[in-house]
Design a protein around this motif. Structure first.
Motif, short mmCIF file in Angstrom:
data_model
loop_
_atom_site.label_atom_id
_atom_site.label_comp_id
_atom_site.label_asym_id
_atom_site.label_seq_id
_atom_site.Cartn_x
_atom_site.Cartn_y
_atom_site.Cartn_z
N ASN A 185 5.89 26.38 -11.18
CA ASN A 185 6.87 27.46 -11.37
C ASN A 185 7.10 27.75 -12.85
O ASN A 185 8.22 28.01 -13.29
CB ASN A 185 8.20 27.10 -10.69
CG ASN A 185 8.05 26.92 -9.19
OD1 ASN A 185 7.47 27.77 -8.52
ND2 ASN A 185 8.54 25.80 -8.67
N THR A 193 4.06 16.60 -0.62
CA THR A 193 5.36 16.86 0.01
C THR A 193 5.43 16.32 1.44
O THR A 193 6.46 15.81 1.87
CB THR A 193 5.67 18.36 0.00
OG1 THR A 193 4.57 19.08 0.59
CG2 THR A 193 5.90 18.86 -1.41
N ASP A 205 14.70 12.53 -4.43
CA ASP A 205 14.66 13.02 -5.82
C ASP A 205 13.23 13.36 -6.22
O ASP A 205 12.99 14.36 -6.92
CB ASP A 205 15.23 11.97 -6.77
CG ASP A 205 16.75 11.83 -6.65
OD1 ASP A 205 17.38 12.75 -6.09
OD2 ASP A 205 17.28 10.79 -7.10
N LYS A 252 12.28 16.68 -4.67
CA LYS A 252 12.87 17.80 -5.43
C LYS A 252 12.06 18.07 -6.70
O LYS A 252 11.82 19.22 -7.07
CB LYS A 252 14.32 17.48 -5.80
CG LYS A 252 15.28 17.38 -4.63
CD LYS A 252 16.65 16.96 -5.17
CE LYS A 252 17.62 16.63 -4.04
NZ LYS A 252 18.91 16.11 -4.57
N LYS A 253 11.66 16.99 -7.36
CA LYS A 253 10.90 17.13 -8.60
C LYS A 253 9.51 17.70 -8.32
O LYS A 253 9.00 18.53 -9.08
CB LYS A 253 10.78 15.76 -9.28
CG LYS A 253 9.99 15.76 -10.57
CD LYS A 253 9.91 14.35 -11.13
CE LYS A 253 9.01 14.29 -12.36
NZ LYS A 253 8.87 12.91 -12.88
N THR A 254 8.92 17.26 -7.22
CA THR A 254 7.56 17.70 -6.88
C THR A 254 7.52 19.17 -6.51
O THR A 254 6.63 19.91 -6.94
CB THR A 254 7.00 16.85 -5.71
OG1 THR A 254 6.94 15.48 -6.13
CG2 THR A 254 5.61 17.31 -5.29
N ASP A 255 8.48 19.60 -5.69
CA ASP A 255 8.52 21.01 -5.28
C ASP A 255 9.97 21.42 -5.05
O ASP A 255 10.50 21.27 -3.94
CB ASP A 255 7.69 21.22 -4.01
CG ASP A 255 7.61 22.70 -3.62
OD1 ASP A 255 8.16 23.53 -4.34
OD2 ASP A 255 6.98 23.00 -2.58
N PRO A 256 10.64 21.92 -6.08
CA PRO A 256 12.05 22.30 -5.96
C PRO A 256 12.31 23.36 -4.90
O PRO A 256 13.44 23.48 -4.41
CB PRO A 256 12.39 22.84 -7.36
CG PRO A 256 11.36 22.28 -8.27
CD PRO A 256 10.12 22.16 -7.44
N THR A 257 11.27 24.11 -4.52
CA THR A 257 11.44 25.18 -3.52
C THR A 257 11.14 24.71 -2.11
O THR A 257 11.13 25.53 -1.19
CB THR A 257 10.52 26.36 -3.86
OG1 THR A 257 9.14 25.96 -3.73
CG2 THR A 257 10.76 26.86 -5.28
N ILE A 307 14.55 20.51 1.77
CA ILE A 307 15.39 19.69 0.88
C ILE A 307 16.86 19.72 1.29
O ILE A 307 17.52 18.66 1.37
CB ILE A 307 15.22 20.15 -0.59
CG1 ILE A 307 13.84 19.75 -1.10
CG2 ILE A 307 16.30 19.54 -1.48
CD1 ILE A 307 13.52 20.23 -2.50
N GLN A 353 19.10 16.48 2.44
CA GLN A 353 20.33 16.09 1.76
C GLN A 353 21.47 15.89 2.77
O GLN A 353 22.25 14.94 2.66
CB GLN A 353 20.72 17.16 0.74
CG GLN A 353 19.84 17.19 -0.49
CD GLN A 353 20.14 18.35 -1.42
OE1 GLN A 353 20.50 19.45 -0.96
NE2 GLN A 353 20.01 18.14 -2.72
#
Length: 464
Positions: A304, A405, A429, A432-437, A441, A445
């Motif tokens: 991204n 993922t 975590d 999220k770091k690997t693919d925030p989209t 996720i 959570q």
């Protein structure tokens, strides 16, 4: 008064008669009465144990482990070269005994990093010696045993190097290196490596090149050629290690960095892929430079960071640069040594015969420990609600799959099911770091926030 010979002959007789206890007692006395005091006798061993107890030192019971891994509990040629030195199997068993002693003592850490634990048998298989090395070693030992104190040379002198007839090409080569010294060991390994490579036998070619990396640890070419063989064998994690080692020792070539970058792309490790592609550019020709720029642009897009890719787009005069959909494909690369067993296990999984599939996969670990098999086993154990084993095997697979993922989803669920909430948080975590989209996720959570340890049947099908 009896001597060592008397006890030794008595021990052999008892062993032939099946009286193992008396055989062991007499073998021990033969060692204790041996006038060549190379080995610790029973009284010395007692002193060692006594001092360890007195000063609360951590005693490593190597003899017990050697006995436990010997026929009838009697250590012999199975683990020893002669009366004193362990053979290859013995050396690795010796290292295992010290490793276990360190773990049990907890002098380094109270916990063991399960991600890095390997059996000594697996280390032995990948250590860096080939059939050629073993044969040369056997010839040297046999030659040694044709002399005193193994033979009385005053009665008859026999030169092993003059009477031995080699058996086959590799044995002939080994004998030439040992007895005639017409070529060096390095030259012999190089000859065999190229012979195997030309015939498509990449496994044996890799074994020769790996031996060469141990003999010449600063020669980058051998690391690169070993990496090439591993790539042909679909062993991407190991190939990456060898390509990266080659760059540590002066191989700043386009090829080594480009190959390493390609493997990082398959792993979805885009940050390291960019590093390798940028280094590859330093020695790239024009067409190679454009290949690396396309790869860097793709990696930036997956991260991204399209804004950072604008310079590359301008280089291509804003022509369309292909960016394939992001995919998790590392799991599709099955190393050659275990491919047949893993393929058969996958068929059994499709047929829902999970028990036989698990057995085959565990057998494959005895051939070669691979991250992909650890991953499949972790997912199978989760399916069978053995959550502790699931987390254990997924943990071993994690270093290679931590940018995948789908894998992170499985690992997150296994962490929760094993009631390891801190581990689950760390895995989330990483996701999220690997693919925030990533679409799951928010759901994960919520699952973590509302987790009920009494309801661990979570399934693995949450927006993956």
């Amino acid at each position: 008064l009896k001597g060592a010979d008397d006890y030794y002959n008595a021990a052999k007789k008892f062993e032939q008669q099946g009286d193992i206890q008396k055989a062991k007692e007499n073998y021990t006395l033969a060692r204790d009465y041996d006038c060549i005091r190379f080995r610790a006798s029973s009284d010395i061993n007692k002193i060692i144990v006594s001092l360890a107890n007195k000063y609360q030192a951590h005693l490593v019971p190597t003899l017990d482990l050697f006995n436990a891994n010997s026929p009838n509990g009697i250590v012999g040629d199975n683990l020893m070269i002669e009366h004193l030195h362990p053979n290859i199997a013995g050396e690795f068993l010796l290292s295992e005994s010290f490793y276990k002693g360190i773990v049990q003592s907890k002098i380094i850490s109270p916990e063991v990093n399960t991600e890095t634990v390997q059996s000594y048998k697996n280390f032995k298989k990948t250590y860096g010696y080939s059939e050629l090395d073993s044969l040369i070693g056997n010839h040297r030992i046999t030659n040694l045993k044709y002399h005193w104190p193994y033979r009385d040379e005053t009665k008859e002198y026999i030169d092993y190097r003059e009477i031995y007839k080699p058996k086959g090409k590799i044995d002939s080569l080994a004998f030439i290196v040992m007895a005639q010294q017409k070529i060096s060991l390095t030259e012999a390994h190089e000859y065999l490596a190229e012979m195997y490579r030309k015939t498509g036998d990449y496994l044996n070619a890799y074994l020769e090149y790996n031996s060469l990396t141990k003999m010449n640890p600063y020669w980058s070419l051998y690391f690169r050629k070993a990496g090439d063989c591993l790539l042909k064998m679909s062993d991407l994690p190991e190939a990456l290690k060898f390509y990266e080692r080659s760059t540590e020792y002066g191989d700043e070539s386009f090829y080594a960095h480009f190959r390493a970058g390609e493997i990082c792309m398959i792993k979805n490790d885009f940050e390291n892929a960019i590093v390798h592609f940028q280094k590859a550019q330093l020695n790239a020709k024009k067409d190679e430079k454009e290949k690396t720029l396309i790869k860097i642009y793709q990696a930036l897009t997956y991260l991204n960071r399209s804004e950072d890719g604008k310079v590359i787009a301008a280089y291509f005069k804003n022509k369309s640069i292909p960016v394939p959909p992001r995919a998790n494909t590392l799991k599709d690369y099955i190393p050659l040594q275990v491919k047949n067993k893993v393929t058969e296990a996958q068929k059994l999984i499709d047929a829902k015969d999970y028990g036989k599939a698990t057995g085959l996969l565990l057998e494959s670990l005895n051939i070669k420990e691979t991250p992909v098999v650890n991953r499949i086993l972790g997912e199978l154990y989760y399916r069978n609600k053995d959550y502790e084993k699931s987390q254990q095997f997924l943990g071993k697979a994690y270093p290679e799959f931590k940018f995948d993922t789908q894998f992170l989803c499985s690992y997150f669920m296994a962490d929760l099911a094993a009631n390891k909430l801190d581990d689950a948080k760390n895995t989330l975590d990483q996701l999220k770091k690997t693919d925030p989209t990533f679409p799951g996720i928010i759901q994960y959570q919520a699952i973590l926030k509302n987790f009920n340890p009494n309801n661990r049947n979570l399934g693995m099908e949450v927006n993956r």
